[in-house]
Design a protein around this motif. Structure first.
Motif, PDB file in Angstrom:
ATOM      1  N   SER A  13      -5.163  -7.009  -3.476  1.00 48.36           N
ATOM      2  CA  SER A  13      -5.769  -7.094  -2.117  1.00 48.36           C
ATOM      3  C   SER A  13      -5.612  -8.189  -1.578  1.00 48.36           C
ATOM      4  O   SER A  13      -5.414  -9.355  -1.978  1.00 48.36           O
ATOM      5  CB  SER A  13      -7.395  -6.835  -2.723  1.00 48.36           C
TER       6      SER A  13
ATOM      7  N   ARG B  98       0.907  -1.032   0.105  1.00 48.41           N
ATOM      8  CA  ARG B  98      -0.178   0.029  -0.080  1.00 48.41           C
ATOM      9  C   ARG B  98       0.896   1.183  -0.008  1.00 48.41           C
ATOM     10  O   ARG B  98       0.643   2.093   0.847  1.00 48.41           O
ATOM     11  CB  ARG B  98      -0.770   0.096   1.166  1.00 48.41           C
TER      12      ARG B  98
ATOM     13  N   GLU C 266      -9.072   4.141   5.616  1.00 49.00           N
ATOM     14  CA  GLU C 266      -8.509   3.276   4.782  1.00 49.00           C
ATOM     15  C   GLU C 266      -8.032   2.020   5.359  1.00 49.00           C
ATOM     16  O   GLU C 266      -7.974   0.951   4.952  1.00 49.00           O
ATOM     17  CB  GLU C 266      -7.182   4.267   3.774  1.00 49.00           C
TER      18      GLU C 266
ATOM     19  N   VAL D 213       3.010  -1.950   4.655  1.00 50.00           N
ATOM     20  CA  VAL D 213       2.545  -0.654   4.837  1.00 50.00           C
ATOM     21  C   VAL D 213       3.368   0.362   5.618  1.00 50.00           C
ATOM     22  O   VAL D 213       4.357  -0.035   6.285  1.00 50.00           O
ATOM     23  CB  VAL D 213       1.163  -0.823   5.852  1.00 50.00           C
TER      24      VAL D 213
END
Lengths: 428, 295
Positions: free
Chosen positions: A47, A20, A99, A64
């Motif tokens: 995803s 991400r 998010e 992340v």
């Protein structure tokens, strides 16, 4: 509190990378992973859901940015990106929360095969969480986007601390993360980046003080939040304890019922056992009785055999005696025949005499009958005479009574002298 | 079991598990018969062959009573409500415990007695025991041994001298048959029934003319040899080559017993059940003398 050192990871056969972060950083991360696991197949997915469904056996690596860096980056882009320019700091925070929350939600069912890593740490070449190699310094990568300025990091940190949900998400990311992560936060550097010493004015000094106060307030709020969270945790613990106790009570009740059933079963089994034991005892006694009776039967058979032998012997003896007697009887028969004849003659004689006696008896009986008749007649006559006698007696009594009356009468007494004279005269 | 409240579907029994040699067994049987009769029980004889008596009862006697010869006896022993054991070397024994006395007299079920000796108790009856012994009939094999023996004898002698250390290797003379003190007693008495004592006494009777016909029963071949050599045709005995506890030898023993009972005078050995039964089978008040006591 330091996180425990994770055990060396087993080498996965297949890794699916979900990132991400910007593409350049994603590429670097993929390269780092390939260096750590040269024999592993590496794919990318858009995803978590897709990665999980299409690769059920693969290890999933989710890269992340640290929450502070992520929010700070957006804050730094505020002046350059039109879509962010209209948003305030709180809105940026809310956007990040919106998010990340679903992303973390999606990780929960995949925790067993998920590795969450800090994207910058991986891109910097610090993949110690994935590698069995000892921790080493980051590999400088000039092409990597530099981190946002310190002031934005500081602001991002304050924003996260001011929001409970953001704190929770950040804590969850920190808990899931494998290996190093996060950027050092230097408030002084951040403040120095905001304002230069030549332009420091009283207003800025006030802002500085305000910032310190806000920071202090934020720290206090953070502490209060931690305390509240502890209280909440304690309450949750109490609730859990209450639920556990309740479950224990239910379990105890269930156990009590089960014990009751087991006791009933035990009683039934005990009763059955006693019945079986008694039946076995009865069977054993019958078996013993059978043995004794069998021995008795054998003894009786022996007695019968002896009895039969004795009878046979006796029969033989008797047969010999009979034969002996038979000869004797033949002699006796002749002798007794004569005796019988004589006796028969005597019997005939006695029979004649008997007949004569019988005739005499008949005659005497007829005489007896005649005598009885005569006796009957005489009895009748006697009765008649007796009746006459009674009558005559009555008449006599009456006459005597008359005589007595006569003697007692006055005329008799008066004439007594005359009767005396008469008697004298007649010479009586 | 009968001792556990399960009533037996038969008349209660008195089981007599006879032990040791022939005459020990006969005396125990006779004694048990009086107890059985007095208490309304059926007498059941447990007769199992062992090292003391290898003969079955049917090989010795024409016995018409109930006999058990198998290990069913052990189960009967366990099931009987009362158990008496006169065998001193065995655990839980009580030598000469009174049978069916005191509180035991109230027991109405089976009784099991294990004994090599006459029973003690309120129902002992010597006269009834004698009647039982005298009613016993020998088997045909024993009767065949008696054929040809002309009785009565002037003197009968039973010489029982095998005992002590020299004979302890024999299973029926072994140390484990009796307690130590009894074994010592036996050895002392065996020493007092040496054949020399009998020879001295017989010599006296011969000189008095009271021993023209002598019958001898002994437990050693040497005894027969010595006395035969000394007394010649005066002496009678049942010739055999067995001196053990085999069935054939025990048949000889029973035949000896019957012949010993037919003597006018009896010279016996002390502490010997064989001498005791030989005297009991004789006519009442037959004169008898015991070695070591009377000569």
């Amino acid at each position: 509190m330091s996180k425990p050192t994770p055990a060396p990871n087993p080498v996965p056969d297949h890794i699916v990378l979900i990132s991400r972060v910007p593409e350049a950083m994603t590429t670097l991360i993929g390269q780092r992973i390939a260096r750590v696991f040269p024999q592993t197949r590496i794919d990318a997915a858009a995803s978590l859901a897709r990665a999980a469904s299409e690769n059920p056996e693969a290890r999933i690596v989710l890269a992340v940015l640290d929450p502070v860096e992520a929010i700070a980056t957006r804050l730094a882009e505020h002046g350059t990106k039109p879509e962010i320019a209209a948003q305030g700091a709180n809105a940026i925070l809310r956007t990040w929360i919106q998010e990340m929350a679903p992303v973390l939600e999606a990780t929960r069912p995949l925790r067993r095969r998920l590795w969450l890593v800090d994207a910058r740490a991986m891109a910097d070449g610090r993949p110690q969480a994935l590698s069995p190699e000892p921790e080493s310094a980051a590999v400088e990568t000039p092409s990597l986007t530099p981190p946002p300025p310190a002031q934005y990091l500081a602001l991002a940190d304050m924003l996260i601390r001011s929001d409970v949900q953001a704190m929770r998400l950040a804590a969850e990311i920190a808990a899931l993360r494998r290996g190093p992560g996060g950027l050092p936060l230097d408030l002084d550097m951040a403040f120095a980046g905001l304002i230069s010493p030549a332009q420091e004015t009283t207003e800025l000094a006030l802002l500085r003080e305000t910032l310190a106060l806000v920071q202090t307030e934020l720290d206090a709020n953070a502490e209060a939040l931690a305390a509240a969270q502890q209280d909440l945790a304690a309450q949750d613990a109490l609730k859990a304890e209450a639920a556990r106790l309740q479950a224990e009570v239910v379990e105890q009740e269930r156990l009590r019922q089960e014990v009751g059933l087991l006791r009933e079963t035990l009683d039934l089994l005990q009763s059955e056992l006693e019945t079986n034991v008694r039946a076995a005892a009865v069977a054993q006694q019958e078996r013993l009785d059978h043995g004794v009776l069998k021995a008795r039967l054998a003894a009786t058979e022996r007695q019968l055999t002896e009895g039969e032998e004795f009878l046979l012997l006796r029969q033989e003896i008797l047969a010999a005696e009979i034969l002996k007697l038979n000869g004797f009887l033949i002699d006796e028969r002749v002798y007794h025949a004569q005796e019988v004849q004589a006796a028969q003659g005597e019997i005939a004689l006695l029979h004649d005499r008997l007949q004569m006696g019988q005739a005499e008896i008949d005659q005497l009986q007829s005489q007896l009958q005649g005598a009885q008749e005569e006796i009957g007649n005489l009895n009748g006559q006697l009765q008649t005479s007796q009746a006459e006698t009674v009558t005559l007696q009555g008449q006599m009594q009456a006459a005597l009574h008359e005589v007595d009356l006569l003697h007692e009468s006055t005329s008799w007494q008066v004439t007594a002298p005359l009767r005396a004279v008469k008697r004298r005269l007649s010479g009586q | 079991m009968a001792g556990q409240g399960i009533p037996a579907r038969r008349r209660p029994c008195l089981f007599i598990d006879v032990q040791h040699g022939l005459c020990n067994r006969l005396r125990a049987m006779a004694s048990a018969s009086t107890f059985a009769a007095a208490t309304g029980r059926e007498l059941v004889v447990i007769w199992r062959t062992d090292r003391h008596c290898e003969a079955r009862i049917s090989e010795l006697l024409q016995y018409s009573g109930t006999v058990i010869e198998t290990d069913l006896a052990d189960a009967l022993r366990a099931a009987s409500g009362l158990f008496y054991n006169y065998m001193e070397v065995e655990p839980d024994s009580c030598f000469e415990a009174p049978i069916l006395a005191g509180k035991d007299a109230e027991w109405r079920g089976d009784v099991y007695v294990r004994s090599a000796y006459p029973l003690k108790g309120p129902h002992a009856d010597f006269g009834a025991e004698q009647a039982f012994l005298h009613r016993l009939r020998p088997s045909q094999a024993v009767l065949d041994m008696l054929a040809g023996q002309s009785r009565p004898y002037d003197v009968c002698a039973h010489i029982r001298m095998a005992g002590g250390a020299a004979f302890e290797h024999l299973p029926y003379e072994s140390l484990d048959n009796w307690p130590e003190h009894r074994h010592r007693e036996l050895a002392e008495w065996r020493a007092k029934s040496h054949r020399d004592r009998f020879i001295d006494r017989l010599d006296v009777l011969v000189s008095l003319g009271q021993a023209d016909r002598i019958f001898l029963a002994a437990d050693l071949p040497e005894t027969y040899a010595v006395l035969a050599d000394r007394y010649g045709p005066r002496l009678s005995w049942l010739n055999r080559d067995l001196f053990d506890r085999s069935p054939r030898q025990l048949q000889y023993a029973l035949a000896d017993l019957l012949l010993l009972s037919a003597g006018t005078r009896f010279l016996g050995s002390p502490w010997s059940s064989f001498t005791d039964v030989a005297q009991r089978l004789a006519r009442p008040s037959r004169p008898f003398e015991i070695s070591g006591r009377d000569f």
